[in-house]
Design a protein around this motif. Structure first.
Motif, PDB file in Angstrom:
ATOM      1  N   ARG A  39       0.831  -1.206   0.000  1.00 33.13           N
ATOM      2  CA  ARG A  39       0.000   0.000   0.000  1.00 33.13           C
ATOM      3  C   ARG A  39       0.867   1.257   0.000  1.00 33.13           C
ATOM      4  N   ALA A  40       1.902   1.257   0.809  1.00 32.97           N
ATOM      5  CA  ALA A  40       2.767   2.435   0.880  1.00 32.97           C
ATOM      6  C   ALA A  40       3.376   2.751  -0.475  1.00 32.97           C
ATOM      7  N   ARG A  41       3.776   1.720  -1.199  1.00 31.58           N
ATOM      8  CA  ARG A  41       4.355   1.943  -2.531  1.00 31.58           C
ATOM      9  C   ARG A  41       3.304   2.456  -3.505  1.00 31.58           C
ATOM     10  N   ALA A  42       2.081   1.927  -3.422  1.00 34.00           N
ATOM     11  CA  ALA A  42       1.012   2.349  -4.334  1.00 34.00           C
ATOM     12  C   ALA A  42       0.609   3.803  -4.081  1.00 34.00           C
ATOM     13  N   VAL A  43       0.535   4.185  -2.817  1.00 32.96           N
ATOM     14  CA  VAL A  43       0.161   5.557  -2.474  1.00 32.96           C
ATOM     15  C   VAL A  43       1.258   6.532  -2.891  1.00 32.96           C
ATOM     16  N   ALA A  44       2.508   6.117  -2.743  1.00 30.22           N
ATOM     17  CA  ALA A  44       3.634   7.000  -3.068  1.00 30.22           C
ATOM     18  C   ALA A  44       3.685   7.360  -4.547  1.00 30.22           C
ATOM     19  N   GLU A  45       2.991   6.610  -5.387  1.00 30.47           N
ATOM     20  CA  GLU A  45       2.973   6.907  -6.820  1.00 30.47           C
ATOM     21  C   GLU A  45       2.193   8.185  -7.147  1.00 30.47           C
ATOM     22  N   LEU A  46       1.319   8.604  -6.256  1.00 29.98           N
ATOM     23  CA  LEU A  46       0.457   9.754  -6.519  1.00 29.98           C
ATOM     24  C   LEU A  46       0.995  11.002  -5.818  1.00 29.98           C
ATOM     25  N   ASP A  47       1.319  12.017  -6.594  1.00 31.80           N
ATOM     26  CA  ASP A  47       1.803  13.263  -6.006  1.00 31.80           C
ATOM     27  C   ASP A  47       0.696  14.016  -5.269  1.00 31.80           C
ATOM     28  N   ASP A  48      -0.562  13.754  -5.661  1.00 27.97           N
ATOM     29  CA  ASP A  48      -1.680  14.491  -5.062  1.00 27.97           C
ATOM     30  C   ASP A  48      -2.457  13.650  -4.060  1.00 27.97           C
ATOM     31  N   TRP A  49      -1.797  12.653  -3.443  1.00 31.96           N
ATOM     32  CA  TRP A  49      -2.507  11.795  -2.492  1.00 31.96           C
ATOM     33  C   TRP A  49      -3.104  12.605  -1.338  1.00 31.96           C
ATOM     34  N   ALA A  50      -2.356  13.548  -0.801  1.00 30.28           N
ATOM     35  CA  ALA A  50      -2.869  14.350   0.319  1.00 30.28           C
ATOM     36  C   ALA A  50      -4.110  15.126  -0.094  1.00 30.28           C
ATOM     37  N   GLU A  51      -4.118  15.637  -1.321  1.00 33.33           N
ATOM     38  CA  GLU A  51      -5.283  16.378  -1.816  1.00 33.33           C
ATOM     39  C   GLU A  51      -6.477  15.452  -2.013  1.00 33.33           C
ATOM     40  N   LEU A  52      -6.236  14.240  -2.520  1.00 37.50           N
ATOM     41  CA  LEU A  52      -7.319  13.262  -2.684  1.00 37.50           C
ATOM     42  C   LEU A  52      -7.901  12.877  -1.320  1.00 37.50           C
ATOM     43  N   ARG A  53      -7.032  12.713  -0.348  1.00 34.30           N
ATOM     44  CA  ARG A  53      -7.471  12.362   1.008  1.00 34.30           C
ATOM     45  C   ARG A  53      -8.356  13.458   1.585  1.00 34.30           C
ATOM     46  N   GLU A  54      -7.940  14.694   1.428  1.00 30.95           N
ATOM     47  CA  GLU A  54      -8.728  15.813   1.930  1.00 30.95           C
ATOM     48  C   GLU A  54     -10.048  15.938   1.176  1.00 30.95           C
ATOM     49  N   ALA A  55     -10.017  15.688  -0.142  1.00 27.88           N
ATOM     50  CA  ALA A  55     -11.253  15.750  -0.930  1.00 27.88           C
ATOM     51  C   ALA A  55     -12.230  14.677  -0.468  1.00 27.88           C
ATOM     52  N   GLY A  56     -11.733  13.463  -0.218  1.00 31.08           N
ATOM     53  CA  GLY A  56     -12.604  12.396   0.273  1.00 31.08           C
ATOM     54  C   GLY A  56     -13.230  12.740   1.608  1.00 31.08           C
ATOM     55  N   LYS A  57     -12.433  13.316   2.497  1.00 38.70           N
ATOM     56  CA  LYS A  57     -12.954  13.736   3.801  1.00 38.70           C
ATOM     57  C   LYS A  57     -14.065  14.759   3.640  1.00 38.70           C
ATOM     58  N   ARG A  58     -13.843  15.757   2.790  1.00 39.07           N
ATOM     59  CA  ARG A  58     -14.830  16.828   2.633  1.00 39.07           C
ATOM     60  C   ARG A  58     -16.107  16.322   1.965  1.00 39.07           C
ATOM     61  N   ILE A  59     -15.966  15.449   0.978  1.00 33.22           N
ATOM     62  CA  ILE A  59     -17.153  14.881   0.318  1.00 33.22           C
ATOM     63  C   ILE A  59     -17.994  14.116   1.326  1.00 33.22           C
ATOM     64  N   LYS A  60     -17.333  13.288   2.124  1.00 31.08           N
ATOM     65  CA  LYS A  60     -18.062  12.497   3.117  1.00 31.08           C
ATOM     66  C   LYS A  60     -18.730  13.402   4.159  1.00 31.08           C
ATOM     67  N   ASP A  61     -18.020  14.399   4.639  1.00 30.63           N
ATOM     68  CA  ASP A  61     -18.594  15.282   5.653  1.00 30.63           C
ATOM     69  C   ASP A  61     -19.791  16.059   5.094  1.00 30.63           C
ATOM     70  N   ARG A  62     -19.660  16.546   3.866  1.00 30.80           N
ATOM     71  CA  ARG A  62     -20.779  17.267   3.255  1.00 30.80           C
ATOM     72  C   ARG A  62     -21.976  16.345   3.087  1.00 30.80           C
ATOM     73  N   THR A  63     -21.735  15.135   2.671  1.00 32.69           N
ATOM     74  CA  THR A  63     -22.831  14.178   2.482  1.00 32.69           C
ATOM     75  C   THR A  63     -23.514  13.858   3.804  1.00 32.69           C
ATOM     76  N   LEU A  64     -22.726  13.662   4.858  1.00 32.21           N
ATOM     77  CA  LEU A  64     -23.301  13.335   6.155  1.00 32.21           C
ATOM     78  C   LEU A  64     -24.113  14.501   6.720  1.00 32.21           C
ATOM     79  N   ARG A  65     -23.681  15.722   6.444  1.00 30.18           N
ATOM     80  CA  ARG A  65     -24.445  16.887   6.920  1.00 30.18           C
ATOM     81  C   ARG A  65     -25.817  16.982   6.258  1.00 30.18           C
ATOM     82  N   HIS A  66     -25.911  16.485   5.033  1.00 31.78           N
ATOM     83  CA  HIS A  66     -27.171  16.553   4.291  1.00 31.78           C
ATOM     84  C   HIS A  66     -27.638  15.146   3.908  1.00 31.78           C
ATOM     85  N   LEU A  67     -27.432  14.201   4.816  1.00 34.85           N
ATOM     86  CA  LEU A  67     -27.698  12.798   4.499  1.00 34.85           C
ATOM     87  C   LEU A  67     -29.150  12.558   4.117  1.00 34.85           C
ATOM     88  N   ASP A  68     -30.084  13.202   4.801  1.00 32.80           N
ATOM     89  CA  ASP A  68     -31.498  12.986   4.493  1.00 32.80           C
ATOM     90  C   ASP A  68     -31.815  13.399   3.055  1.00 32.80           C
TER      91      ASP A  68
END
Length: 478
Positions: A39-68
């Protein structure tokens, strides 16, 4: 949830037994180290992994706020595409819905593609009680089912088994469930996979009802998504005449654009692949293609209770990648069975107590099944701060009370009073120093004794610091 695994002790007791199993520890150490290094090697291939991680967090949080809102949008889209949506408040209702749907088809067997939600609610047992046999088709789930075992990992449920054990399970039990294992079956991975393929193929071709979970649900189109590596999902999702999907309400994402983020982070975090070998999507029903009837069972089962907790709700971001398990030193040594839940490891330690509550001894012990080292947070692709939630849940358990926690609160109150009275504190320090030869090496009481079994109590000095200071630094104020 449907309850703890039958007869499971609290985590400390179960873990104590597990760490004595040398074969289990060797299996876990080999598997988790291999997966996390890849996994560490696969993640290291992406220069924007930190940005993808933050995007996933924000998408999930936005969805949970408006889950209904997104769930209603999903229901509307699924219905418009020819599917039927059912809402299940708890495990009992979900089991009743699925059982009734299967019985309405007149069938007595179903094939399943791995679904942790159905394990969570005990669906297989509910179906069996109604005379319906469920066949697991994921290789690791098949091993667990044939071995009358329990899953011990989110991604690799049979991670605690080695090849020799799997070969013996196939030889001894496969015939009782259908096509027997080939004569002379060895522990070669290729031979084991071929034995499973031949055993399952006849079930795929015969089954009229399939049951699945889903990794994601896209609200804008009513599309469900399953990612997997073996092809069994594709067979379960396309060959049966009736498809029933049981999915937790937190699995919804608003749009296909949001889904794109997770299709990058999930495979790299779970199987260390750039993309999943099989990504299956389906939207309702289509004439002459796939199942003619589709039912979606949306499962709550404690999720709205978790959603109401401003700290704990971040556990609902989880995309079930299992990266946290593979880096956890506690999981590596204790294994998944010690957690007494279908959700083991760090994520299970924060998710299970929120879904089931902390009334049982097992569930109350789970927030303490961690060293709080933070490795789980570092690898989580949606940035769940598991240590923060663990501490939060420990507070909830402590507030609920119990003999140990009442004693702890009394000790804290007593210490507060002593610290507020310097004269009493000084006298106590002198008495403690003069009687240090009589002090026990282990603390008394069940909880304290367990704590000090692996820790040395500090030795008291010959005299208190204040006395030493007055003797050696008479001109200075302490």
């Amino acid at each position: 949830m449907s309850g703890v695994f039958m007869g499971m002790p609290a985590f400390p007791e179960a873990a104590r037994e597990a760490v004595r199993d040398e074969r289990l520890r060797a299996n876990l150490r080999h598997a988790t180290h291999t997966i996390r290094d890849k996994r560490a090697r696969a993640v290291a291939e992406l220069d924007d992994w930190a940005e993808l991680r933050e995007a996933g967090k924000r998408i999930k949080d936005r969805t949970l706020r408006h889950l209904d809102t997104y769930l209603l949008r999903l229901e509307e889209a699924v219905t418009a595409a020819g599917g039927t949506v059912h809402w299940a408040a708890d495990a009992a209702e979900a089991n009743r819905i699925v059982t009734d749907l299967v019985k309405a088809t007149g069938e007595s067997e179903v094939v399943k593609v791995k679904s942790m939600a159905t394990q969570e609610i005990g669906l297989n047992e509910a179906l069996e009680a109604e005379g319906i046999r469920a066949y697991e088709t994921d290789l690791a789930e098949l091993i667990v089912q044939l071995g009358e075992d329990r899953p011990s990992h989110i991604l690799v449920p049979a991670i605690h088994r080695n090849r020799g054990e799997i070969r013996d399970i196939f030889r001894e039990t496969m015939g009782g469930w259908g096509r027997p294992a080939p004569e002379g079956l060895s522990d070669s991975p290729a031979e084991l996979a071929e034995a499973a393929r031949l055993h399952l193929r006849e079930k795929f071709l015969r089954a009229k009802v399939g049951i699945s979970g889903a990794n994601f649900m896209v609200a804008e189109t009513g599309t469900l998504v399953v990612v997997e590596s073996e092809g069994n999902g594709r067979m379960c999702l396309t060959l049966p005449e009736t498809l029933i999907s049981v999915v937790g309400i937190e699995k919804v994402v608003p749009t296909w654009r949001d889904l794109e983020v997770f299709l990058q982070t999930l495979p790299r975090s779970s199987t260390a692949e750039r993309m999943n070998p099989y990504t299956s999507t389906w939207t309702g029903t289509t004439d002459d293609d796939g199942p003619s009837a589709f039912h979606l069972v949306l499962l709550d089962n404690g999720r709205t209770d978790a959603l109401a907790d401003e700290v704990g709700r971040q556990a609902l971001r989880c995309i079930r990648c299992s990266a946290c398990l593979n880096v956890c030193p506690v999981y590596e040594r204790a294994g998944g069975h010690a957690y007494g839940s279908v959700y083991p490891g760090p994520i299970g330690a924060i998710l299970t107590p929120q879904l089931r509550g902390t009334a049982s001894e097992v569930d109350a012990s789970l927030p303490y099944a961690s060293s709080l080292c933070g490795a789980c947070y570092e690898v989580c692709p949606v940035a769940i701060d598991i240590p923060e939630v663990l501490v939060h849940l420990r507070g909830r358990v402590a507030d609920r009370g119990g003999p140990g926690h009442r004693l702890e609160k009394a000790a804290v109150r007593a210490a507060t009073w002593v610290l507020d009275h310097p004269g009493v504190l000084a006298a106590g320090e002198r008495v403690a120093s003069r009687t240090r030869g009589l002090h026990p090496k282990r603390l008394p009481g069940p909880g304290a004794r367990q704590w000090s079994e692996s820790r040395d109590l500090p030795e008291l000095p010959a005299e208190p610091f204040r006395d030493w200071w007055k003797k050696n630094r008479p001109g200075d104020r302490a």
